[in-house]
Design a protein around this motif. Structure first.
Motif, short mmCIF file in Angstrom:
data_model
loop_
_atom_site.label_atom_id
_atom_site.label_comp_id
_atom_site.label_asym_id
_atom_site.label_seq_id
_atom_site.Cartn_x
_atom_site.Cartn_y
_atom_site.Cartn_z
N PHE A 338 62.07 -37.43 -45.60
CA PHE A 338 62.42 -38.84 -44.91
C PHE A 338 61.89 -39.92 -45.80
CE2 PHE A 338 60.54 -41.72 -42.02
CZ PHE A 338 61.58 -42.22 -41.49
N TRP A 341 64.50 -40.55 -48.37
CA TRP A 341 65.76 -41.04 -47.66
C TRP A 341 65.36 -42.72 -47.45
CZ3 TRP A 341 66.56 -43.22 -43.04
CH2 TRP A 341 68.03 -43.59 -42.80
N VAL A 342 64.26 -43.11 -47.02
CA VAL A 342 64.02 -44.29 -46.43
C VAL A 342 64.20 -45.25 -47.61
CG1 VAL A 342 62.20 -45.88 -45.74
CG2 VAL A 342 62.56 -43.86 -44.57
N GLY A 346 67.69 -47.63 -48.05
CA GLY A 346 67.29 -49.13 -48.23
C GLY A 346 67.92 -49.73 -49.61
#
Ligand SMILES: Nc1ncnc2c1ncn2[C@@H]1O[C@H](COP(=O)(O)OP(=O)(O)O)[C@@H](O)[C@H]1O
Ligand SMILES: [Mg+2]
Lengths: 365, 256
Positions: A338, A341-342, A346
């Protein structure tokens, strides 16, 4: 014959409610309807239990596995160790130094990527030349009354960011020089650039890291103790600059010959015409490509775990084997995924956004 | 024709090409070119496509390298010596068929860049000079726009102003109007005519605008297959061409 001017009418309304939207977009024909049903079936059967596990039946806080009683995800494992996942083994009383370092960076970057902020030039110079010095003294210490924090205590997300940011920022100038070198008329310079680029592009990063940690110490005198982090960084920069060079070369090739000729005919020297005419256009054109390599590098930094650096993946993996918290590695890996991924999402959105703006921009010729 | 009397052409040689030869690989593109241009002279070069017109004038500011013979510009010989190339490029401005403005810079920045970084003029002074030249090409109001926002004719006028800002002794024009829509050709030619009428500027124009040639040229040069076939003052050149290739060429461009 004389024509009357037609009145300007508002565009016809296209909103016909949820049903209308679904009919047009999800069930417009047989194939579309079948696809919608199949995908919908999988979403419901897979996503439902996943959401149940991750959110509905989950426990978020607690200082031991005993706090996890709901049967779903035990996020307490993550929240309990959040500090370590973010800051590694950095002393708790000094966390503020990391926070300030990244806060300054975040502000500067947001300043640079936001439209119409003034002084972008000065901010870039600050980020490239002044900020690294500030960041070094803040993170490492050793001056201004800050105690030294050895790099083996660094870890977690902050280490991942240090690797990725230094990797990309330092690889940039080398990449530019290599790209120019590869297009140079001077045979030696050109040969060097080609060999360098093709060598590093042909080697996996994981080998580079092994070489950096095992072989580099063999070549340098014993007295010089090379910091492990520094070794990894050198490896990453050497590797990354080859990729950067290829991206930038693509940009240089896309600049029309007339631009070089106009610069020459005005009497601009090679370096001036590169700095003021060619590179600004090439780099702007290549921002999406540069962001892509950055995303790739950002994910690749997790490979440093094999040479014993504790980036966010390595530190979560270490926590997985803590005997007090056995059995929560699923939560751990999901958390790492996660976080990656963030950041990557972005950057990817930013690059898409830029691509669109550059396409419609007023000065795209 | 009365304005032409006001011009002075001095005896000083500005450009000399002596037995100049150039090859692209095995292809002999310029054959034994001899040309002398006096300071302040206005020369129009014409000839069929592929005859080497562009290559010849691009040799004068070293966008192309010649292999044999001498090129001397304003007393400086063009060799591999980078210093000489630098000096000559400061003296010689060039206007291209496709304008070649810098799309990431405003019109004003396009004009100021070289004066600031090559001639080391202070920014204020460079901007003042640039505005002066933009006024002369009649687009001062576009100074803060980007090239992409201008029409072709406006862009070409900016390109002329950009070259003039370096205060060159020689201006080279390589088909400056042939990429323009018909209605924009005149505005560019007008600027060039004005520049020619002012006198003092040595001009070499590759163009097929024969009206322009008749109006401003001191000499017209006809090239074919890498050679200078014929040269004469415009009246004689157009009314009494000597060489049959010139006659053929002129008949073709007048018919179309
Ligand atoms: N870079 C190049 N490499 C090889 N041949 C070229 C190059 N540039 C031009 N030529 C050839 O040289 C000849 C003269 O070209 P050019 O000077 O552009 O002609 P003109 O401007 O009179 O139309 C043409 O046959 C052209 O194909
Ligand atoms: Mg040509």
């Amino acid at each position: 014959m004389k024509y009357d001017l037609e009145p300007t009418l508002p565009a016809p309304s296209s909103t016909t409610g949820v049903i209308g939207w679904m009919r047009r977009n999800l069930f417009s024909n047989a194939t579309n309807s079948i696809a919608t049903l199949i995908i919908g079936y999988f979403l419901v059967t897979l996503l439902g239990p996943a959401l149940q596990w991750a959110f509905i039946d989950s426990d978020w806080f607690g200082d031991s596995p005993a706090a996890c009683t709901s049967g779903g995800a035990c996020w307490a494992f993550i929240t309990y160790r959040m500090d370590q996942f973010m800051y590694g083994f950095y002393p708790e009383t000094e966390y503020w130094r990391i926070n300030i370092t990244f806060l300054i960076f975040a502000v500067a970057i947001i300043w640079l990527v936001t439209d119409k902020t003034p002084y972008k030039g000065y901010v870039s110079i600050f980020v490239l030349f002044i900020y690294p010095v500030i960041a070094f003294y803040l993170l490492y210490g050793g001056s201004f009354g800050l105690e030294v924090i050895e790099t083996h205590k660094w870890g977690g997300l902050s280490l991942t960011l240090v690797l990725a940011i230094i990797g990309i920022v330092a690889a940039m100038p080398f990449g530019i020089l290599l790209a120019l070198g590869r297009r140079s008329n001077m045979p030696i310079v050109k040969a060097f650039s080609v060999i360098y680029i093709e060598f590093w592009r042909g080697v996996p990063l994981i080998t580079v890291l092994f070489m950096a940690s095992v072989m580099l110490p063999l070549f340098v005198p014993e007295e010089i103790t090379f910091d492990k982090l520094l070794r990894a960084l050198i490896g990453i920069i050497l590797f990354q600059s080859a990729y950067m060079a290829e991206v930038i070369r693509g940009g240089l090739q896309a600049i029309p010959k007339g631009q070089y000729e106009a610069a020459d005919s005005l009497g601009l020297s090679y370096w001036k015409s590169m700095s003021f005419i060619i590179l600004p256009q090439a780099l702007k054109m290549m921002i999406p490509g540069i962001v892509n390599t950055f995303i790739a590098l950002f994910k690749d930094t997790s490979l440093v775990l094999i040479i014993g650096l504790f980036d966010i993946l390595a530190i979560v993996q270490a926590a997985n084997s803590d005997s007090a918290w056995l059995g929560f590695s699923t939560e751990g890996y999901i958390f790492v995924a996660f976080v990656f991924w963030v950041f990557c999402f972005g950057m990817s959105r930013y690059s898409q956004n830029l691509e669109k703006r550059l396409q419609t921009g007023h000065n795209t010729r | 024709m009365s304005t032409q009397d006001a011009r002075e052409v001095s005896d000083k040689l500005m450009i000399e090409l002596r037995n100049m030869n150039k090859w692209y690989g095995d292809f002999h593109v310029l054959k034994n070119i001899n040309l002398e241009v006096k300071k302040g002279e206005r020369i129009v070069i014409c000839g069929p496509s592929g005859s080497g017109k562009s290559t010849m004038i691009r040799c004068i500011n070293r966008l192309e390298e010649h292999q044999e013979g001498d090129i001397i510009v304003n007393g400086v010989e063009l060799t591999n010596n980078l210093k000489n190339i630098e000096i000559i490029r400061k003296d010689v401005g060039m206007v291209f068929q496709h304008f070649n403005l810098f799309p990431h810079l405003t019109v004003l920045e396009n004009c100021c860049l070289a004066p600031i970084w090559v001639k080391k003029e202070p920014r204020k002074q460079a901007e003042a000079t640039a505005m002066q030249y933009l006024e002369r090409v009649k687009i001062p109001e576009q100074a803060l726009k980007y090239p992409g926002q201008l029409s072709g004719g406006q862009q070409q006028r900016v390109a002329i102003a950009r070259s003039l800002c370096m205060n060159p002794d020689v201006m080279l024009f390589d088909e400056p109007t042939s990429a323009l829509d018909p209605e924009m050709i005149k505005e560019v030619l007008d600027v060039m005519i004005e520049l020619a009428d002012e006198g003092g500027m040595t001009m070499l124009c590759v163009t097929h605008e024969m009206g322009f040639a008749k109006r401003v040229a001191d000499r017209v040069i006809f090239m074919d297959a890498g050679q200078i076939i014929e040269e004469n003052e415009p009246h004689e050149f157009f009314n009494n061409p000597q060489h049959e290739r010139t006659q053929l060429f002129l008949s073709q461009i007048i018919q179309h």
